[in-house]
Write a protein that holds these residues in place. Sequence first.
Motif, PDB file in Angstrom:
ATOM      1  N   GLN A 156     -53.052 -22.173 -28.335  1.00 39.39           N
ATOM      2  CA  GLN A 156     -53.053 -23.139 -27.237  1.00 39.39           C
ATOM      3  C   GLN A 156     -54.114 -22.756 -26.208  1.00 39.39           C
ATOM      4  O   GLN A 156     -54.105 -21.652 -25.668  1.00 39.39           O
ATOM      5  CB  GLN A 156     -51.685 -23.169 -26.562  1.00 39.39           C
ATOM      6  CG  GLN A 156     -51.514 -24.259 -25.517  1.00 39.39           C
ATOM      7  CD  GLN A 156     -51.523 -25.647 -26.135  1.00 39.39           C
ATOM      8  OE1 GLN A 156     -50.935 -25.861 -27.188  1.00 39.39           O
ATOM      9  NE2 GLN A 156     -52.188 -26.591 -25.490  1.00 39.39           N
ATOM     10  N   ASN A 158     -56.252 -22.398 -22.744  1.00 40.03           N
ATOM     11  CA  ASN A 158     -55.976 -22.308 -21.311  1.00 40.03           C
ATOM     12  C   ASN A 158     -56.528 -23.564 -20.623  1.00 40.03           C
ATOM     13  O   ASN A 158     -57.696 -23.914 -20.837  1.00 40.03           O
ATOM     14  CB  ASN A 158     -56.650 -21.055 -20.762  1.00 40.03           C
ATOM     15  CG  ASN A 158     -56.289 -20.743 -19.327  1.00 40.03           C
ATOM     16  OD1 ASN A 158     -55.893 -21.634 -18.573  1.00 40.03           O
ATOM     17  ND2 ASN A 158     -56.449 -19.491 -18.933  1.00 40.03           N
ATOM     18  N   ARG A 160     -57.434 -23.861 -17.685  1.00 42.85           N
ATOM     19  CA  ARG A 160     -58.489 -23.437 -16.749  1.00 42.85           C
ATOM     20  C   ARG A 160     -59.211 -22.221 -17.330  1.00 42.85           C
ATOM     21  O   ARG A 160     -59.106 -21.101 -16.820  1.00 42.85           O
ATOM     22  CB  ARG A 160     -57.891 -23.123 -15.374  1.00 42.85           C
ATOM     23  CG  ARG A 160     -57.322 -24.344 -14.659  1.00 42.85           C
ATOM     24  CD  ARG A 160     -56.764 -24.007 -13.290  1.00 42.85           C
ATOM     25  NE  ARG A 160     -55.598 -23.140 -13.420  1.00 42.85           N
ATOM     26  CZ  ARG A 160     -54.355 -23.599 -13.683  1.00 42.85           C
ATOM     27  NH1 ARG A 160     -54.160 -24.902 -13.851  1.00 42.85           N
ATOM     28  NH2 ARG A 160     -53.345 -22.770 -13.752  1.00 42.85           N
ATOM     29  N   PRO A 161     -59.966 -22.409 -18.406  1.00 44.64           N
ATOM     30  CA  PRO A 161     -60.591 -21.271 -19.087  1.00 44.64           C
ATOM     31  C   PRO A 161     -61.831 -20.771 -18.356  1.00 44.64           C
ATOM     32  O   PRO A 161     -62.409 -21.481 -17.523  1.00 44.64           O
ATOM     33  CB  PRO A 161     -60.971 -21.853 -20.446  1.00 44.64           C
ATOM     34  CG  PRO A 161     -61.265 -23.284 -20.142  1.00 44.64           C
ATOM     35  CD  PRO A 161     -60.271 -23.682 -19.076  1.00 44.64           C
ATOM     36  N   ASN A 165     -63.760 -25.097 -23.422  1.00 41.80           N
ATOM     37  CA  ASN A 165     -63.216 -25.071 -24.774  1.00 41.80           C
ATOM     38  C   ASN A 165     -63.512 -26.378 -25.495  1.00 41.80           C
ATOM     39  O   ASN A 165     -63.555 -27.440 -24.870  1.00 41.80           O
ATOM     40  CB  ASN A 165     -61.697 -24.896 -24.741  1.00 41.80           C
ATOM     41  CG  ASN A 165     -61.279 -23.470 -24.464  1.00 41.80           C
ATOM     42  OD1 ASN A 165     -61.912 -22.539 -24.929  1.00 41.80           O
ATOM     43  ND2 ASN A 165     -60.194 -23.292 -23.707  1.00 41.80           N
TER      44      ASN A 165
END
Length: 339
Positions: A156, A158, A160-161, A165
């Motif tokens: 899964q 994030n 707020r990476p 992504n």
Amino acid sequence: MKNIGFLSFGHWTPSPQSQTRSASDALLQSIDLAVAAEELGADGAYFRVHHFARQLAAPFPLLAAIGARTSRIEIGTGVIDMRYENPLYMAEDAGAADLIAGGRLQLGVSRGSPEQVIDGFRYFGYVPGEGADHADMARDHLRVFLDVIDGRGFAQPNPRPMFPNPPGLLPLEPQSPGLRDRIWWGAGSRATAEWTAEQGLNLMSSTLLTEDTGVPFHQLQAEQIQRFREAWTAAGHDREPRVSVSRSIFPIVNDMDRAYFGHESRSEDQVGHLDGGLARFGKSYAGEPDQLVKDLAEDEAIAAADTLLLTVPNQLGVDYNAHVLESVLRDLAPALGWR
């Protein structure tokens, strides 16, 4: 025609009689032998993996280093003990090493062999689940490994990476296309060979089978290969599988060969006990080239396999082992139709 490579256990010992006296020696000489084997025209450089022993243990740094130093030869293991492996970390390591090698990785894996310590995998943090044993755990690790090397998204993301992504669940990286078809299972019995075929894995069979029916080793191994191929056909896989066998073969062409291996000319199969059951160990082949050609022509398992791995006495040094490989490729392979 056969692929011919070597299989090294990577032993070292701090002894004046050994040319390989430290872990550094074992690793660096393994790289040098792979380079020499490629120059001689051999097809593969394979390495055993053992833990808690003065032998090669961590395969991926070595495989990556050989991949960077060579350009053609196959690079593999025979075998990685899956009881000890984190399958996700292994998938990342394997993908990276395969990319460095340009898609030449051939990974032999299995449930492992008797080790130096009791349940050594427990020290690595792995314990079989309830109702399972160590062999079940090895196969569970394998299933996860195979599931993630094909690039399936499962993690899964994030919201707020740190970096953007792609859409959907995330796979492991790096991915190396085609690696799934280059995974081998080291099978010690006929039944395990059938299971190997059902999983769509290539078959790796060594100089040891964990069963005995009273027939010569090479005939029992040939039956194992036949059952594997029949099970592969029944499973309906859409590619041709590969099969390797290992042998100790030493042409005697000079006095040094005679001093080291002259006594092996009388070698025979051995039957003993392993893990609570009977096991059959294959004989070594040593002798003058003309005699070896006759003896090896009768080995039914070698005839049935597409890949032959020559077990090498690595502690005798790179030069001597390169000499053995050259002798097999020059004096035996053409006469036997392997080249």
